[in-house]
Write a protein that holds these residues in place. Structure first.
Motif, PDB file in Angstrom:
ATOM      1  N   UNK A 146       0.853  -1.267   0.132  1.00 19.25           N
ATOM      2  CA  UNK A 146      -0.057  -0.018   0.096  1.00 19.25           C
ATOM      3  C   UNK A 146       0.745   1.338   0.006  1.00 19.25           C
ATOM      4  N   UNK A 147       1.873   1.107   0.571  1.00 13.35           N
ATOM      5  CA  UNK A 147       2.880   2.364   0.425  1.00 13.35           C
ATOM      6  C   UNK A 147       3.174   2.873  -0.817  1.00 13.35           C
ATOM      7  N   UNK A 189      -2.163   5.816  -6.479  1.00 15.51           N
ATOM      8  CA  UNK A 189      -3.591   6.049  -6.719  1.00 15.51           C
ATOM      9  C   UNK A 189      -4.275   7.320  -6.388  1.00 15.51           C
ATOM     10  N   UNK A 190      -3.842   7.945  -5.210  1.00 15.73           N
ATOM     11  CA  UNK A 190      -4.359   9.204  -4.640  1.00 15.73           C
ATOM     12  C   UNK A 190      -3.617  10.227  -5.457  1.00 15.73           C
ATOM     13  N   UNK A 204       1.181   1.534  -3.764  1.00 13.95           N
ATOM     14  CA  UNK A 204      -0.155   1.797  -4.439  1.00 13.95           C
ATOM     15  C   UNK A 204      -0.581   3.174  -4.222  1.00 13.95           C
ATOM     16  N   UNK A 205      -0.865   3.344  -2.894  1.00  8.33           N
ATOM     17  CA  UNK A 205      -1.720   4.433  -2.390  1.00  8.33           C
ATOM     18  C   UNK A 205      -1.296   5.674  -3.051  1.00  8.33           C
TER      19      UNK A 205
END
Lengths: 139, 137
Positions: free
Chosen positions: A54-55, A61-62, A57-58
């Motif tokens: 997530x580090x 994504x954001x 991808x987030x």
């Protein structure tokens, strides 16, 4: 419709992750929390896997708008207060007593185990109690 | 080997799931928040219901295919113990705005101060309770 499919799929994958990783198994969770006893470090890899993915991808994504929504709904609070501390402390105590947190609690319902059901009922009662006290502005 | 491979695979799947949710809907996969908000639903709750349904459906599928491998454990504890744990988890996650998924899986990667603090706190208190119980036994 597409957004409903995505959140359903997300729930499906989340359940798979929880049970494959061992997070749904209270014995494993207690073993992970038993740092000063018979420590079982294996569940640390669940957090390592999820957080490191997530580090990256987030961040990506954001940078763009979500596919099926106008904006990202991210928490805006940034101050550490007594509520946050007490809430996390109480949650940690409950987690340490039985080895079950909310996600695994829901997934474990499918076994129809009586303790799994009793736990979710009690968790729901705890959440409702908070809602009532919050409305009365007690907490 | 298995002792960390399966947790790692499971953790990556949890990451994929929460990334998918943020990418598609722009939402954080905080399970205690999603579940508790369904106790007072509004007309924007549809995605929350479908997420919870997915969580249950995933459990049902895995339990019917691999119950002897993935669900080979007991939730041991007397009724009062289960009730106290459930109340603490329910109340605590609302007071502290999140649990392992919202603060841990989704908050830490965003380097959210509150989530890092909450995660360290609940893990520390979990370790504390298990240590106290170990000492009493």
């Amino acid at each position: 419709m597409k957004s409903i499919m995505i959140s359903f799929l997300s729930g499906l994958i989340f359940a798979a992750g929880l049970s494959i990783s061992g997070m749904t198994n209270p014995e494993k969770v207690i073993g992970f929390l038993d740092l000063f006893g018979n420590w079982d470090a294996s569940l640390a890899f669940v957090m390592i896997g999820a957080i490191s993915l997530n580090f990256f991808t987030f961040k990506k994504i954001t940078q763009k708008k979500p596919l099926y929504s106008d904006s990202h709904s991210l928490p805006t609070k940034s101050n550490i207060d007594l509520k946050l501390f007490l809430g996390a402390a109480l949650f940690g105590m409950g987690w340490g007593i039985l080895g079950i947190c909310p996600g695994p609690a829901i997934v474990n319902l499918v076994t129809l185990d009586s303790n799994a059901i009793l736990f979710v009922i009690s968790m729901t009662a705890g959440m409702s109690l908070f809602k009532i006290l919050d409305k009365l502005k007690v907490v | 080997m298995n002792s960390f491979i399966l947790p790692l695979i499971g953790g990556l799947l949890i990451g994929v799931s929460s990334s998918l949710m943020l990418w598609g809907l722009g939402k954080i996969s905080g399970i205690s928040g999603i579940y508790s908000s369904l106790l007072s639903p509004n007309n924007e709750s549809y995605w929350k219901y479908s997420f919870m349904l997915g969580l249950i459906a995933g459990g049902i599928i895995l339990n019917s295919l691999y119950s002897d491998v993935l669900f080979d454990y007991q939730i041991t504890g007397s009724a009062p113990r289960v009730i106290v744990a459930g109340l603490l988890v329910g109340f605590g996650t609302r007071l502290g705005n999140g649990c392992t998924s919202g603060h841990g899986v989704c908050g830490i990667p965003r380097l959210a101060k509150r989530s890092v603090f909450a995660t360290l706190t609940f893990i520390a208190f979990g370790i504390g309770i298990v240590a106290i119980e170990g000492a009493v036994k």
